[in-house]
Design a protein around this motif. Structure first.
Motif, PDB file in Angstrom:
ATOM      1  N   PRO A  79      44.176  38.237  48.253  1.00 40.17           N
ATOM      2  CA  PRO A  79      43.516  39.526  48.038  1.00 40.17           C
ATOM      3  C   PRO A  79      42.232  39.661  48.848  1.00 40.17           C
ATOM      4  O   PRO A  79      41.333  38.815  48.768  1.00 40.17           O
ATOM      5  N   GLY A  80      42.172  40.728  49.630  1.00 42.71           N
ATOM      6  CA  GLY A  80      40.998  40.958  50.459  1.00 42.71           C
ATOM      7  C   GLY A  80      39.974  41.876  49.820  1.00 42.71           C
ATOM      8  O   GLY A  80      38.807  41.879  50.218  1.00 42.71           O
ATOM      9  N   GLN A  81      40.392  42.658  48.841  1.00 47.01           N
ATOM     10  CA  GLN A  81      39.447  43.567  48.182  1.00 47.01           C
ATOM     11  C   GLN A  81      39.904  43.833  46.758  1.00 47.01           C
ATOM     12  O   GLN A  81      41.087  43.975  46.490  1.00 47.01           O
ATOM     13  N   VAL A 122      43.826  45.695  43.008  1.00 49.91           N
ATOM     14  CA  VAL A 122      43.809  44.599  43.977  1.00 49.91           C
ATOM     15  C   VAL A 122      44.462  45.070  45.277  1.00 49.91           C
ATOM     16  O   VAL A 122      45.517  45.706  45.258  1.00 49.91           O
ATOM     17  N   SER A 123      43.842  44.738  46.387  1.00 49.63           N
ATOM     18  CA  SER A 123      44.384  45.120  47.695  1.00 49.63           C
ATOM     19  C   SER A 123      44.448  43.887  48.596  1.00 49.63           C
ATOM     20  O   SER A 123      43.509  43.089  48.612  1.00 49.63           O
ATOM     21  N   PRO A 124      45.562  43.684  49.311  1.00 46.85           N
ATOM     22  CA  PRO A 124      46.718  44.589  49.447  1.00 46.85           C
ATOM     23  C   PRO A 124      47.752  44.461  48.335  1.00 46.85           C
ATOM     24  O   PRO A 124      48.772  45.140  48.375  1.00 46.85           O
ATOM     25  N   ARG A 160      39.298  30.074  52.367  1.00 45.53           N
ATOM     26  CA  ARG A 160      39.659  31.378  51.821  1.00 45.53           C
ATOM     27  C   ARG A 160      38.427  32.151  51.328  1.00 45.53           C
ATOM     28  O   ARG A 160      37.465  31.552  50.833  1.00 45.53           O
ATOM     29  N   ARG A 161      38.511  33.489  51.451  1.00 45.06           N
ATOM     30  CA  ARG A 161      37.524  34.402  50.837  1.00 45.06           C
ATOM     31  C   ARG A 161      38.324  35.344  49.932  1.00 45.06           C
ATOM     32  O   ARG A 161      38.612  36.472  50.279  1.00 45.06           O
ATOM     33  N   ASN A 162      38.669  34.810  48.769  1.00 44.51           N
ATOM     34  CA  ASN A 162      39.583  35.473  47.846  1.00 44.51           C
ATOM     35  C   ASN A 162      38.808  36.418  46.925  1.00 44.51           C
ATOM     36  O   ASN A 162      38.105  35.982  46.002  1.00 44.51           O
ATOM     37  N   ALA A 163      38.952  37.713  47.165  1.00 44.72           N
ATOM     38  CA  ALA A 163      38.215  38.700  46.375  1.00 44.72           C
ATOM     39  C   ALA A 163      38.640  38.693  44.913  1.00 44.72           C
ATOM     40  O   ALA A 163      37.828  38.938  44.016  1.00 44.72           O
ATOM     41  N   LEU A 164      39.904  38.391  44.656  1.00 45.98           N
ATOM     42  CA  LEU A 164      40.377  38.372  43.276  1.00 45.98           C
ATOM     43  C   LEU A 164      39.783  37.209  42.498  1.00 45.98           C
ATOM     44  O   LEU A 164      39.495  37.338  41.306  1.00 45.98           O
TER      45      LEU A 164
END
Length: 418
Positions: free
Chosen positions: A278-280, A269-271, A235-239
């Motif tokens: 969370p991607g961003q 948080v997006s999306p 995972r690359r979890n932005a959150l």
């Protein structure tokens, strides 16, 4: 003059009268900059100062300067004031106390038939709150040369109306060049907007300065993916990265105690879906301290923590500083006048640093400046429940009167000995 006493009942009546202009059903005030209610409160102030025989000058961004002559017209004025605009959910005291406190000082002198050596000036700054047009403290900023008139005019509210168009629409753009109205010193009375005075049962805060601040916008970008089918190591979890930065921000504030504060106040948080990683994440960081050197250390620590969080998870990151306001240290002579004013009033006092920004930040860059704080119940402000008692308002205004008279005497003596 040292025995003069302000009219506490008249001051309170004025506070309650003006609270009806833009008043809301929950007891607050929504008097946004350059709206119809702002025009009404400006006209009210014009009427009050005209009744005192004061000359009103309005500059090109709507700042109001009313001057009462002194015995010596060669002396520059001593100014008092603050702002009359509020937040959308404002209270009855933030800003307005500084203007009406100054008005009460002038009324008290008129009643006593006393004239100061220097002229006295009452100031209402435009758009201190920044709730409709950003940035905050815009009118005093143009006055001080921080922003140009064209920059101010171009600022737009959420509905797309520009500051310039709104100012012209209410008819309060003056002919005077911003910055043309000068004064020898500025005294700004204000509620504390914090809990220190109340917690210490102290009646007056002698404000020695205003914290510097640095604001940042941050973005961390990873990869949005299904929560059920994406293994944890992949995972690359932005959150998750944002959470690490948020914890680091809190630690940075604690590491520079007791005066530092560090806050993440906005997070998007997006999306923002239950079953999507969370991607961003976009968020803000607010760092404050009364010493610029410490703020520099805090910013360095923030940037290091941001890079560490992004790198540890494989995120792309962007951290942008969007505001930098240096710490302000108020004038020693003005502070001495306030301390003397407190002593003559027989009130308790302590030194305090303002955690919030005020127009005094900009005036201090141009003229000797100081602030006087009175308690606000529970440290509450920008809220309809904002509360400062009649006695507390009167105490602050009495100190303002005493301080201005002391400073007038100081300036006159220096003039005679020069």
């Amino acid at each position: 003059m040292s025995n003069l006493t302000i009219n506490a009942e008249r001051l309170w009546d004025s506070l309650m009268e003006t609270a009806e202009i833009g008043g809301t059903g929950d007891g607050g005030i929504a008097r946004l900059t350059l709206g119809a209610d702002d025009a009404r409160i400006r006209a009210w102030l014009m009427t009050q100062t005209t009744a005192l025989g004061m000359e009103m000058v309005v500059d090109e961004v709507g700042n109001m300067f009313a001057t009462l002559p002194g015995r010596n017209p060669d002396l520059p004025p001593i100014a008092m004031g603050s702002h009359l605009d509020t937040q959308p959910t404002g209270g009855k005291f933030d800003g307005v106390l500084g203007v009406l406190g100054g008005l009460e000082v002038l009324r008290t002198l008129r009643d006593a038939g006393l004239v100061t050596e220097a002229p006295l000036m009452l100031v209402n700054w435009t758009n201190e709150e920044g709730s409709r047009f950003s940035p905050a403290m815009l009118g005093s900023g143009v006055w001080a040369g921080v922003y140009s008139r064209s920059e101010a005019d171009a600022r737009c509210d959420a509905g797309g109306e520009s500051f310039g168009a709104a100012l012209d629409a209410i008819g309060w753009r003056g002919a005077a060049k911003a910055g043309s109205q000068r004064f020898a010193a500025m005294f700004e009375l204000h509620i504390e907007q914090g809990p220190v005075l109340e917690a210490g049962a102290v009646e007056i805060g002698v404000v020695t300065g205003v914290q510097g601040l640095r604001w940042f916008e941050a973005r961390l970008t990873g990869r949005a993916a299904h929560t059920g089918s994406t293994p944890m190591p992949m995972r690359r979890n932005a959150l998750l990265g944002a959470a690490q930065v948020i914890a680091a921000v809190d630690a940075i504030g604690l590491a520079h105690a007791p005066h530092a504060v560090a806050t993440v106040g906005f997070l998007e948080v997006s999306p923002n879906s239950n079953n999507v990683i969370p991607g961003q994440v976009d968020f803000t960081v607010d760092l404050r301290h009364p010493e610029d050197a410490v703020l520099e250390q805090m910013e360095t620590a923030l940037r290091a923590a941001f890079e560490l969080a992004a790198g540890s998870i494989g995120l792309e990151g962007r951290l942008t500083r969007i505001s930098k306001v240096d710490a302000v240290h108020f004038d020693a002579d003005c502070l001495a006048s306030v301390r003397l004013g407190v002593e003559r009033a027989g009130l308790s006092a302590c030194d305090i640093i303002s955690g919030a920004g005020h127009d005094a930040v900009h005036t201090a860059a141009v003229a000797p400046t100081v602030m006087i704080f009175v308690p606000s119940a529970g440290g509450l402000s920008h809220n309809p429940a904002e509360s400062t008692s009649p006695a507390e308002c009167a105490a602050g205004t009495q100190v303002l009167l005493n301080a201005v008279l002391a400073h007038d005497q100081l300036l006159a003596e220096r003039r005679r000995s020069a």
